[in-house]
Motif scaffolding. Sequence first.
Motif, PDB file in Angstrom:
ATOM      1  N   ALA A   1       0.475  -0.926  -0.416  1.00  0.00           N
ATOM      2  CA  ALA A   1       0.753   0.070   0.020  1.00  0.00           C
ATOM      3  C   ALA A   1       0.459   1.069   0.089  1.00  0.00           C
ATOM      4  N   GLN A   2       2.194   1.357   0.924  1.00  0.00           N
ATOM      5  CA  GLN A   2       2.809   2.382   0.491  1.00  0.00           C
ATOM      6  C   GLN A   2       3.548   2.492  -0.591  1.00  0.00           C
ATOM      7  N   ILE A   3       3.231   1.172  -0.859  1.00  0.00           N
ATOM      8  CA  ILE A   3       4.330   1.910  -2.757  1.00  0.00           C
ATOM      9  C   ILE A   3       3.336   1.664  -3.799  1.00  0.00           C
ATOM     10  N   THR A   4       1.903   1.536  -3.726  1.00  0.00           N
ATOM     11  CA  THR A   4       1.258   2.516  -4.184  1.00  0.00           C
ATOM     12  C   THR A   4       0.886   3.488  -3.980  1.00  0.00           C
ATOM     13  N   ALA A   5       0.427   3.664  -2.740  1.00  0.00           N
ATOM     14  CA  ALA A   5       0.806   5.488  -3.132  1.00  0.00           C
ATOM     15  C   ALA A   5       1.729   6.177  -2.979  1.00  0.00           C
ATOM     16  N   ALA A   6       3.084   5.592  -3.294  1.00  0.00           N
ATOM     17  CA  ALA A   6       4.564   6.496  -3.763  1.00  0.00           C
ATOM     18  C   ALA A   6       4.133   6.580  -5.179  1.00  0.00           C
ATOM     19  N   LEU A   7       3.536   5.528  -5.909  1.00  0.00           N
ATOM     20  CA  LEU A   7       3.061   5.185  -7.427  1.00  0.00           C
ATOM     21  C   LEU A   7       2.060   6.747  -8.019  1.00  0.00           C
ATOM     22  N   THR A   8       0.853   6.754  -7.428  1.00  0.00           N
ATOM     23  CA  THR A   8       0.198   7.807  -7.662  1.00  0.00           C
ATOM     24  C   THR A   8       0.237   9.240  -7.630  1.00  0.00           C
ATOM     25  N   ALA A   9       2.045   9.260  -6.451  1.00  0.00           N
ATOM     26  CA  ALA A   9       2.620  10.510  -6.163  1.00  0.00           C
ATOM     27  C   ALA A   9       3.347  10.827  -7.320  1.00  0.00           C
ATOM     28  N   LEU A  10       3.949   9.944  -8.079  1.00  0.00           N
ATOM     29  CA  LEU A  10       5.065   9.730  -8.754  1.00  0.00           C
ATOM     30  C   LEU A  10       3.710  10.273 -10.405  1.00  0.00           C
ATOM     31  N   GLY A  11       2.829   9.999 -10.427  1.00  0.00           N
ATOM     32  CA  GLY A  11       1.774  10.364 -11.592  1.00  0.00           C
ATOM     33  C   GLY A  11       1.283   8.540 -12.639  1.00  0.00           C
ATOM     34  N   GLN A  12       1.564   7.609 -11.304  1.00  0.00           N
ATOM     35  CA  GLN A  12       1.510   6.691 -12.274  1.00  0.00           C
ATOM     36  C   GLN A  12       0.216   6.099 -12.070  1.00  0.00           C
ATOM     37  N   ARG A  13      -0.514   5.135 -12.452  1.00  0.00           N
ATOM     38  CA  ARG A  13      -1.479   4.131 -12.794  1.00  0.00           C
ATOM     39  C   ARG A  13      -0.956   2.895 -11.569  1.00  0.00           C
ATOM     40  N   CYS A  14      -2.300   2.360 -10.479  1.00  0.00           N
ATOM     41  CA  CYS A  14      -1.655   1.991  -9.924  1.00  0.00           C
ATOM     42  C   CYS A  14      -2.961   0.747  -9.527  1.00  0.00           C
ATOM     43  N   PRO A  15      -2.207  -0.673  -9.704  1.00  0.00           N
ATOM     44  CA  PRO A  15      -3.378  -1.633  -9.361  1.00  0.00           C
ATOM     45  C   PRO A  15      -4.547  -1.964  -8.675  1.00  0.00           C
ATOM     46  N   GLU A  16      -5.662  -2.197  -9.064  1.00  0.00           N
ATOM     47  CA  GLU A  16      -6.355  -2.642  -7.258  1.00  0.00           C
ATOM     48  C   GLU A  16      -5.301  -3.800  -6.520  1.00  0.00           C
ATOM     49  N   LEU A  17      -5.453  -3.607  -5.266  1.00  0.00           N
ATOM     50  CA  LEU A  17      -5.074  -4.839  -5.081  1.00  0.00           C
ATOM     51  C   LEU A  17      -5.201  -5.467  -4.170  1.00  0.00           C
ATOM     52  N   ASP A  18      -6.880  -4.958  -3.915  1.00  0.00           N
ATOM     53  CA  ASP A  18      -7.767  -5.443  -2.568  1.00  0.00           C
ATOM     54  C   ASP A  18      -8.310  -7.120  -2.809  1.00  0.00           C
ATOM     55  N   LEU A  19      -7.957  -7.528  -1.595  1.00  0.00           N
ATOM     56  CA  LEU A  19      -8.358  -8.992  -2.287  1.00  0.00           C
ATOM     57  C   LEU A  19      -9.746  -9.879  -2.392  1.00  0.00           C
ATOM     58  N   VAL A  20     -10.351  -8.912  -3.345  1.00  0.00           N
ATOM     59  CA  VAL A  20     -11.868  -9.388  -3.129  1.00  0.00           C
ATOM     60  C   VAL A  20     -11.619  -9.065  -4.707  1.00  0.00           C
ATOM     61  N   TYR A  21     -10.968  -8.246  -4.733  1.00  0.00           N
ATOM     62  CA  TYR A  21     -10.242  -8.757  -6.356  1.00  0.00           C
ATOM     63  C   TYR A  21      -9.634 -10.102  -6.742  1.00  0.00           C
ATOM     64  N   MET A  22      -8.942 -10.180  -6.109  1.00  0.00           N
ATOM     65  CA  MET A  22      -8.250 -11.343  -6.183  1.00  0.00           C
ATOM     66  C   MET A  22      -9.090 -12.651  -6.593  1.00  0.00           C
ATOM     67  N   LEU A  23      -9.785 -11.915  -5.221  1.00  0.00           N
ATOM     68  CA  LEU A  23     -11.332 -13.989  -5.130  1.00  0.00           C
ATOM     69  C   LEU A  23     -12.163 -13.534  -6.676  1.00  0.00           C
ATOM     70  N   GLN A  24     -12.491 -12.199  -6.953  1.00  0.00           N
ATOM     71  CA  GLN A  24     -13.796 -12.169  -8.530  1.00  0.00           C
ATOM     72  C   GLN A  24     -12.934 -12.524  -9.075  1.00  0.00           C
ATOM     73  N   GLN A  25     -11.608 -12.359  -9.269  1.00  0.00           N
ATOM     74  CA  GLN A  25     -10.657 -12.642 -10.955  1.00  0.00           C
ATOM     75  C   GLN A  25     -10.277 -14.312 -10.790  1.00  0.00           C
ATOM     76  N   GLU A  26     -10.843 -14.661  -9.623  1.00  0.00           N
ATOM     77  CA  GLU A  26     -10.625 -16.485  -9.826  1.00  0.00           C
ATOM     78  C   GLU A  26     -12.404 -16.487 -10.110  1.00  0.00           C
ATOM     79  N   GLN A  27     -13.206 -16.330  -9.742  1.00  0.00           N
ATOM     80  CA  GLN A  27     -14.855 -16.770  -9.905  1.00  0.00           C
ATOM     81  C   GLN A  27     -14.726 -16.739 -11.460  1.00  0.00           C
ATOM     82  N   LYS A  28     -14.043 -15.890 -11.939  1.00  0.00           N
ATOM     83  CA  LYS A  28     -14.257 -15.784 -13.692  1.00  0.00           C
ATOM     84  C   LYS A  28     -14.407 -17.145 -14.135  1.00  0.00           C
ATOM     85  N   PRO A  29     -15.024 -17.345 -15.658  1.00  0.00           N
ATOM     86  CA  PRO A  29     -14.930 -18.264 -16.395  1.00  0.00           C
ATOM     87  C   PRO A  29     -13.914 -18.567 -17.250  1.00  0.00           C
ATOM     88  N   ALA A  30     -12.584 -19.438 -17.233  1.00  0.00           N
ATOM     89  CA  ALA A  30     -11.153 -19.579 -17.936  1.00  0.00           C
ATOM     90  C   ALA A  30     -11.442 -19.247 -19.791  1.00  0.00           C
TER      91      ALA A  30
END
Length: 170
Positions: free
Chosen positions: A141-170
Motif C-alpha cells: 500500500a505504501q508503494i501504491t501511494a508512491a506510484l500515485t504521487a509519481l503520477g503512475q496508475r496503481c493496480p487494484e490490490l484488494d483481496l476481493v479483486y483476486m477472489l472475483q478474478q478467480e470466479q470468472k470462467p477461464a
Amino acid sequence: MDLVAYFTTLARYNVWATQRLLDAVAVLPDDDYRRDVGLFFKSIHGTLNHLLVGEVHLWQVRFIEGQSQRIPLDTELEADRARLGERLLEGATRWPSVIAAIAPERWASTLDYVTNRGTFASLPFAPTLAHVFNHSTHHRAQITAALTALGQRCPELDLVYMLQQEQKPA
C-alpha cells in the motif's frame, strides 16, 4: 474456521498482489524507482528490499526452519530491480507449501524466535503468520501511494479483486 484454507488464500493473494505491484512498478524510470519518496524505507526499491528481508529472510526462515536471522530491516539484499522482483515472487510462491506442511496442532501453539534486537519472543503461531501477510499488504500500500504521487496508475490490490478474478470462467 479452516486455518489451512484461510492462510492458503492469504498466500495466493500475496503472490497475486506482489505480481500486480511489480508489473506496475516495472514501468517506472530507474530514477523514480530509487528516489526517496518519503516512505519508511525511503524509495520503492528500498521498500521492496525490506519486503524481501522481512517476508523471506526473517519470517520464512522462522516459520520453516525455526531459526532467527538478524538482518537489519533496511538491508539492500538485491540491487538489481528485476532480480529483486524475481526473489520476492520466489519467496511468495513458497508460502502455500509451507502452510500445507504445518501440523494441525501447530496452529494453536506459539512461534518462538529471537527478534532483530536480540530478545526472545513467543507469539501465538496463527496470528503471527497473519502478521506476515498483513505486513506485506501494508508495504504494498505504501508503494501504491508512491506510484500515485509519481503520477503512475496503481493496480487494484484488494483481496476481493483476486477472489472475483478467480470466479470468472477461464
